[in-house]
Design an enzyme around this catalytic site. Structure first.
Site, PDB file in Angstrom:
ATOM      1  N   ASP A   9      39.911 -39.081 -72.441  1.00  0.00           N
ATOM      2  CA  ASP A   9      39.282 -38.200 -73.061  1.00  0.00           C
ATOM      3  C   ASP A   9      38.550 -37.305 -71.875  1.00  0.00           C
ATOM      4  OD1 ASP A   9      38.059 -36.105 -74.719  1.00  0.00           O
ATOM      5  OD2 ASP A   9      35.879 -37.125 -74.052  1.00  0.00           O
ATOM      6  N   SER A  10      38.443 -36.305 -71.107  1.00  0.00           N
ATOM      7  CA  SER A  10      37.074 -36.099 -70.250  1.00  0.00           C
ATOM      8  C   SER A  10      36.153 -37.072 -70.372  1.00  0.00           C
ATOM      9  CB  SER A  10      37.205 -34.675 -69.757  1.00  0.00           C
ATOM     10  OG  SER A  10      36.223 -34.534 -71.586  1.00  0.00           O
ATOM     11  N   CYS A  72      41.532 -35.308 -76.083  1.00  0.00           N
ATOM     12  CA  CYS A  72      40.931 -34.186 -75.616  1.00  0.00           C
ATOM     13  C   CYS A  72      41.443 -33.437 -75.825  1.00  0.00           C
ATOM     14  CB  CYS A  72      40.411 -34.481 -74.019  1.00  0.00           C
ATOM     15  SG  CYS A  72      39.876 -32.933 -72.973  1.00  0.00           S
ATOM     16  N   GLU A 151      27.317 -34.466 -73.094  1.00  0.00           N
ATOM     17  CA  GLU A 151      27.214 -35.871 -72.111  1.00  0.00           C
ATOM     18  C   GLU A 151      25.799 -35.933 -71.470  1.00  0.00           C
ATOM     19  OE1 GLU A 151      29.876 -37.451 -70.674  1.00  0.00           O
ATOM     20  OE2 GLU A 151      31.629 -36.170 -71.853  1.00  0.00           O
ATOM     21  N   CYS A 183      37.262 -29.291 -80.076  1.00  0.00           N
ATOM     22  CA  CYS A 183      37.066 -29.955 -78.651  1.00  0.00           C
ATOM     23  C   CYS A 183      36.060 -31.444 -79.479  1.00  0.00           C
ATOM     24  CB  CYS A 183      35.342 -29.714 -77.936  1.00  0.00           C
ATOM     25  SG  CYS A 183      35.045 -30.612 -76.966  1.00  0.00           S
ATOM     26  N   THR A 184      36.757 -32.272 -79.017  1.00  0.00           N
ATOM     27  CA  THR A 184      36.633 -34.175 -80.105  1.00  0.00           C
ATOM     28  C   THR A 184      35.176 -34.003 -78.525  1.00  0.00           C
ATOM     29  OG1 THR A 184      37.352 -35.145 -77.913  1.00  0.00           O
ATOM     30  CG2 THR A 184      38.714 -34.330 -80.104  1.00  0.00           C
ATOM     31  N   HIS A 185      33.819 -33.303 -78.303  1.00  0.00           N
ATOM     32  CA  HIS A 185      32.466 -33.320 -78.098  1.00  0.00           C
ATOM     33  C   HIS A 185      32.332 -33.079 -79.595  1.00  0.00           C
ATOM     34  CE1 HIS A 185      33.619 -34.754 -74.086  1.00  0.00           C
ATOM     35  NE2 HIS A 185      32.836 -34.592 -73.481  1.00  0.00           N
TER      36      HIS A 185
END
Length: 273
Positions: A9-10, A72, A151, A183-185
């Site tokens: 992932d990012s 991601c 993040e 978005c997995t965030h």
């Protein structure tokens, strides 16, 4: 098979997928890498996303993974098909599972998608949804402020609520009944998104469906582990390990995480790229 599942992932967002993998496949081991030092991927040029994604893939191939999850959405949109073509192991992204879950959920055939600029501009969700159901209406909105919020680890409090409300306002002007978190965030702020969206909108996270697809792929390819070991999960970050570990520990509800730092810039990108 006694080899780990690789997850890339990012940043920290893919932990939402890793969490479901650990829950649904408790015997399997996970090796995760989050490129937090270069996150977010969404605003980056496609070639940059491709280069960074292949660096993560190359790193995990050194660990002899048996299956790769591109957790991601931006990287999935850019690299998934070529990774499937070039790698000898099964590869799965998060866009198809998210689309399937949304189509199961919708009552009006009117689905919203929020994601990074890269994911939304790629049209990947629109293409996936309409390829399965010609009658579905899809509206998509980029929310570039949400990944930096997650993040940072500071996604609680009034200021965070204001950022999330402002990001969601455009998509909530449409008469959708299902909203894909593209978005997995975003599942890390799921409770606040649901609160703002209201009870009539089903929020779709790809983690559950992705883990189910991974399980099916492992079974089909005879790669499931059936032994009695206690699984050890490894987590790599390219950024600050303290921030990563805090978010990971909270999300995975574990205090025994093994978090290491790696520098992908020192790797030679393989001939795949």
């Amino acid at each position: 098979m006694n080899k780990p599942i690789g997850v890339i992932d990012s940043g920290v967002g893919g932990l939402t997928v890793a969490s479901e993998l650990i829950r649904q496949l408790p015997k399997e081991e996970i090796i995760y890498i989050g490129d937090t030092s270069r996150c977010p991927y969404g605003p980056r040029h496609e070639e940059e996303v491709r280069k960074y994604t292949w660096e993560m893939i190359d790193y995990l191939l050194l660990h002899e993974i048996k299956l790769l999850v591109i957790a991601c959405n931006t990287a999935t949109a850019v690299v998934l098909e070529e990774a499937k073509e070039k790698l000898s192991i099964p590869v799965i992204g998060v866009i198809h599972p998210g689309a399937i879950a949304a189509l199961k959920s919708t009552r009006k055939n009117h689905i919203g998608v929020i994601g990074t600029e890269g994911t939304i501009s790629s049209g990947a969700y629109y293409q996936e949804l309409t390829s399965i159901n010609n009658d579905v209406k899809v509206v998509s909105v980029a929310c570039p402020t949400l990944v930096p919020l997650v993040e940072s680890g500071g996604f609680t409090g009034n200021h965070a609520t204001e950022i999330i409300e402002h990001a969601l306002k455009p998509i909530l002007e449409y008469d959708i009944d299902s909203l894909i978190l593209g978005c997995t965030h975003y599942p890390l702020i799921l409770a606040k998104i649901q609160e703002i969206a209201g009870p009539d909108i089903n929020i779709i996270c790809s983690g559950d469906e992705t883990a189910r697809e991974v399980s099916a792929l492992l079974y089909h390819n005879k790669l499931l582990y059936f032994g009695t070991r206690i699984p050890i999960h490894l987590f790599y970050t390219t950024g600050f390990p303290e921030t990563f570990e805090k978010v990971a520990s909270d999300w995975l509800d574990r205090d025994d995480l093994i978090v290491k730092v790696t520098d992908l810039n020192k790797l030679e990108v393989s001939e795949w790229y």
